[in-house]
Design a protein around this motif. Structure first.
Motif, PDB file in Angstrom:
ATOM      1  N   ASN A   1       0.821  -1.217   0.000  1.00 35.95           N
ATOM      2  CA  ASN A   1       0.000   0.000   0.000  1.00 35.95           C
ATOM      3  C   ASN A   1       0.849   1.259   0.000  1.00 35.95           C
ATOM      4  OD1 ASN A   1      -2.441  -1.428   0.041  1.00 35.95           O
ATOM      5  ND2 ASN A   1      -2.377  -1.634   2.271  1.00 35.95           N
ATOM      6  N   HIS A   2       2.120   1.128   0.392  1.00 30.90           N
ATOM      7  CA  HIS A   2       3.013   2.286   0.466  1.00 30.90           C
ATOM      8  C   HIS A   2       3.998   2.334  -0.704  1.00 30.90           C
ATOM      9  CE1 HIS A   2       2.322   2.564   5.092  1.00 30.90           C
ATOM     10  NE2 HIS A   2       1.420   3.240   4.406  1.00 30.90           N
ATOM     11  N   TYR A   3       3.775   1.529  -1.750  1.00 28.00           N
ATOM     12  CA  TYR A   3       4.675   1.550  -2.894  1.00 28.00           C
ATOM     13  C   TYR A   3       4.745   2.924  -3.575  1.00 28.00           C
ATOM     14  CZ  TYR A   3       5.678  -3.471  -2.847  1.00 28.00           C
ATOM     15  OH  TYR A   3       6.132  -4.729  -2.512  1.00 28.00           O
ATOM     16  N   PRO A   4       3.666   3.702  -3.627  1.00 25.10           N
ATOM     17  CA  PRO A   4       3.817   5.057  -4.200  1.00 25.10           C
ATOM     18  C   PRO A   4       4.843   5.899  -3.449  1.00 25.10           C
ATOM     19  CG  PRO A   4       1.508   4.456  -4.123  1.00 25.10           C
ATOM     20  CD  PRO A   4       2.246   3.394  -3.363  1.00 25.10           C
ATOM     21  N   GLN A   5       4.828   5.833  -2.120  1.00 18.18           N
ATOM     22  CA  GLN A   5       5.831   6.564  -1.338  1.00 18.18           C
ATOM     23  C   GLN A   5       7.228   5.981  -1.554  1.00 18.18           C
ATOM     24  OE1 GLN A   5       2.820   5.456  -0.256  1.00 18.18           O
ATOM     25  NE2 GLN A   5       2.180   6.541   1.601  1.00 18.18           N
ATOM     26  N   LEU A   6       7.292   4.647  -1.716  1.00 17.40           N
ATOM     27  CA  LEU A   6       8.582   4.015  -1.975  1.00 17.40           C
ATOM     28  C   LEU A   6       9.166   4.514  -3.298  1.00 17.40           C
ATOM     29  CD1 LEU A   6      10.853   2.003  -1.535  1.00 17.40           C
ATOM     30  CD2 LEU A   6       9.348   0.191  -2.397  1.00 17.40           C
ATOM     31  N   ARG A   7       8.339   4.624  -4.312  1.00 21.48           N
ATOM     32  CA  ARG A   7       8.816   5.150  -5.598  1.00 21.48           C
ATOM     33  C   ARG A   7       9.365   6.564  -5.432  1.00 21.48           C
ATOM     34  NH1 ARG A   7       4.227   2.221  -7.259  1.00 21.48           N
ATOM     35  NH2 ARG A   7       4.736   0.541  -8.746  1.00 21.48           N
ATOM     36  N   GLN A   8       8.672   7.360  -4.626  1.00 26.22           N
ATOM     37  CA  GLN A   8       9.140   8.723  -4.402  1.00 26.22           C
ATOM     38  C   GLN A   8      10.483   8.733  -3.682  1.00 26.22           C
ATOM     39  OE1 GLN A   8       7.810  11.347  -5.714  1.00 26.22           O
ATOM     40  NE2 GLN A   8       9.251  12.805  -4.788  1.00 26.22           N
ATOM     41  N   SER A   9      10.650   7.830  -2.706  1.00 23.13           N
ATOM     42  CA  SER A   9      11.917   7.727  -1.986  1.00 23.13           C
ATOM     43  C   SER A   9      13.037   7.331  -2.931  1.00 23.13           C
ATOM     44  CB  SER A   9      11.798   6.709  -0.852  1.00 23.13           C
ATOM     45  OG  SER A   9      10.999   7.193   0.191  1.00 23.13           O
ATOM     46  N   LEU A  10      12.748   6.410  -3.842  1.00 22.09           N
ATOM     47  CA  LEU A  10      13.746   5.993  -4.819  1.00 22.09           C
ATOM     48  C   LEU A  10      14.133   7.147  -5.738  1.00 22.09           C
ATOM     49  CD1 LEU A  10      12.268   2.486  -5.561  1.00 22.09           C
ATOM     50  CD2 LEU A  10      14.651   2.895  -4.912  1.00 22.09           C
ATOM     51  N   LYS A  11      13.150   7.913  -6.187  1.00 23.38           N
ATOM     52  CA  LYS A  11      13.438   9.056  -7.044  1.00 23.38           C
ATOM     53  C   LYS A  11      14.337  10.063  -6.317  1.00 23.38           C
ATOM     54  CE  LYS A  11       9.080   8.801  -9.645  1.00 23.38           C
ATOM     55  NZ  LYS A  11       7.784   9.468  -9.921  1.00 23.38           N
ATOM     56  N   MET A  12      14.035  10.330  -5.060  1.00 21.12           N
ATOM     57  CA  MET A  12      14.824  11.289  -4.295  1.00 21.12           C
ATOM     58  C   MET A  12      16.239  10.795  -4.046  1.00 21.12           C
ATOM     59  SD  MET A  12      13.027  13.976  -3.764  1.00 21.12           S
ATOM     60  CE  MET A  12      13.995  14.746  -2.466  1.00 21.12           C
ATOM     61  N   LEU A  13      16.421   9.464  -4.028  1.00 23.12           N
ATOM     62  CA  LEU A  13      17.743   8.888  -3.788  1.00 23.12           C
ATOM     63  C   LEU A  13      18.751   9.378  -4.824  1.00 23.12           C
ATOM     64  CD1 LEU A  13      18.932   6.725  -1.783  1.00 23.12           C
ATOM     65  CD2 LEU A  13      18.662   5.091  -3.636  1.00 23.12           C
ATOM     66  N   ALA A  14      18.276   9.608  -6.041  1.00 24.53           N
ATOM     67  CA  ALA A  14      19.168  10.053  -7.111  1.00 24.53           C
ATOM     68  C   ALA A  14      19.574  11.515  -6.968  1.00 24.53           C
ATOM     69  CB  ALA A  14      18.484   9.842  -8.469  1.00 24.53           C
ATOM     70  N   ALA A  15      18.852  12.271  -6.135  1.00 19.05           N
ATOM     71  CA  ALA A  15      19.104  13.711  -6.032  1.00 19.05           C
ATOM     72  C   ALA A  15      19.802  14.116  -4.738  1.00 19.05           C
ATOM     73  CB  ALA A  15      17.783  14.476  -6.151  1.00 19.05           C
ATOM     74  N   ILE A  16      19.724  13.293  -3.714  1.00 19.23           N
ATOM     75  CA  ILE A  16      20.300  13.658  -2.414  1.00 19.23           C
ATOM     76  C   ILE A  16      21.823  13.501  -2.461  1.00 19.23           C
ATOM     77  CG2 ILE A  16      20.389  13.073   0.040  1.00 19.23           C
ATOM     78  CD1 ILE A  16      17.518  12.048  -0.218  1.00 19.23           C
TER      79      ILE A  16
END
Length: 389
Positions: A121-136
């Motif tokens: 149910n939290h996969y949308p937030q997981l995708r967002q975390s993955l996207k941010m991983l590339a920018a941090i």
């Protein structure tokens, strides 16, 4: 910053472990649960122990709880490479050969969503975390051959997420530049043991980071670190400027969580700390933090001993069955097995078995294996002494 997710998805393996654990705990005296501990954690005797370079532990970043889990899965992916380096096996001039990299010259790691302990149910937030991983941004420490220390400022990886929402198995592809991948397996600052499930069990990202930090000093029982360096490691130079706030929001929650996990059998260490003032101050921000690091007592220590005894027995059986040892010599060699060197020793046996099967000129398999293991144990002991200096 992506939101931190703490809902844990239990896959079939975790479910089987939980069932076994509940059955075992039902025998005899009921376990004394001193704090409010979730029932889906992995006991220490079933922990997945990883080797983690100090360069990764001391890497400066502002990752969320789930992003730290992703970092640990990358460390897990690197285990084979790390063991080869520790065993001094012959590697290519480049640690990562061209065959191990994609067409862009980067290391590619496929990461399944279900391995990250996140509820679907939290996969949308997981995708967002993955996207941010590339920018941090991250700062990775390293030491040159002449002893100079630097911080490499970069990002960890690029992230590729399939757009097809209909695919059955959700995943992302992490692509890491060769130079960054080399830093993630660098042993120039040393290495330590890390419990994967312990990191995943933490409900606070600062607990995760501090667990990694104290685990790297566990064998010495403590360490002293400048407060500003500790803040930099956590990327909290500008946050919680009042030290009382830093204590309340960072140190005390991590201390309580790790102690709770440890005393209930789910973590191999916990800590206490004190403040050190070097310039006559009477309060405020201390110059240094003094960490005392403890192993859990009584029941957990016996569990760790039992695991080690079981591992020694299995190792001795391998020496007798495959390498021509007699029982006395096998047991003598196994007396040198410790929780810290067990994985290295098993990896060495696997390599030796393949080598001996392909080299028929080695007549005395037992003597050859004895020398190889003796060199391994001596080398590991020397590394541990060097890392403690």
């Amino acid at each position: 910053m992506a939101p931190e997710m703490t809902s844990v998805q239990t896959d079939s393996v975790e479910t089987r472990r939980k069932t076994t654990r509940n059955r075992d705990f039902g025998k005899g005296k009921k376990r004394d649960i001193k704090r409010n501990i979730p029932t889906d954690l992995i006991p220490i005797e079933e922990e997945t122990w990883l080797l983690q370079p100090i360069a990764v532990t001391m890497m400066r970043h502002d990752y969320s709880l789930i992003q730290i889990r992703i970092l640990v899965t990358i460390v897990e992916y690197m285990q084979s490479k790390l063991h080869k380096m520790l065993n001094k096996e012959r590697l290519q001039p480049e640690i990562f050969s061209d065959a191990e990299l994609d067409n862009d010259g980067r290391l590619e790691i496929k990461t399944l969503f279900k391995t990250l302990g996140v509820d679907p149910n939290h996969y949308p937030q997981l995708r967002q975390s993955l996207k941010m991983l590339a920018a941090i941004p991250v700062e990775i420490p390293y030491k040159t051959a002449d002893g100079r220390h630097y911080q490499k400022v970069t990002n960890l990886c690029d992230v590729y997420i399939p757009e097809d929402e209909g695919i059955y198995e959700k995943y992302a592809v992490l692509k890491i530049d060769r130079t960054v991948a080399k830093r993630l397996v660098s042993l120039d600052l040393g290495y330590h043991r890390l419990g994967k499930q312990i990191v995943f069990a933490c409900k606070n990202r600062y607990t995760q980071r501090i667990y990694m930090f104290i685990e790297s000093w566990l064998d010495k029982g403590g360490t002293i670190i400048k407060t500003i360096d500790f803040r930099k490691m956590l990327r909290l130079e500008s946050n919680y400027k009042k030290f009382s706030d830093f204590t309340r929001r960072v140190l005390e929650p991590a201390k309580a969580e790790l102690e709770s996990l440890a005393e209930n059998g789910f973590c191999d260490c916990y800590f206490d700390y004190s403040k050190r003032y070097n310039h006559g101050q009477r309060g405020g921000e201390p110059d240094e933090l003094v960490f005392k690091i403890y192993r859990p007592k009584n029941r957990l220590n016996q569990q760790l001993k039992d695991v080690t005894d079981m591992q020694k027995k299995q190792f001795a059986n391998m020496l007798v069955r495959y390498f021509g040892f007699d029982n006395t010599l096998a047991n003598k060699m196994c007396d040198r097995i410790t929780p810290e060197n067990y994985q290295d020793a098993v990896s060495k046996l696997v390599d030796l078995r393949s080598r001996l099967n392909n080299n028929l000129t080695i007549n005395d398999r037992a003597a050859y294996t004895y020398r190889a293991l003796d060199n391994l144990f001596k080398g590991n002991a020397e590394k541990m002494l060097e890392n403690k200096k």
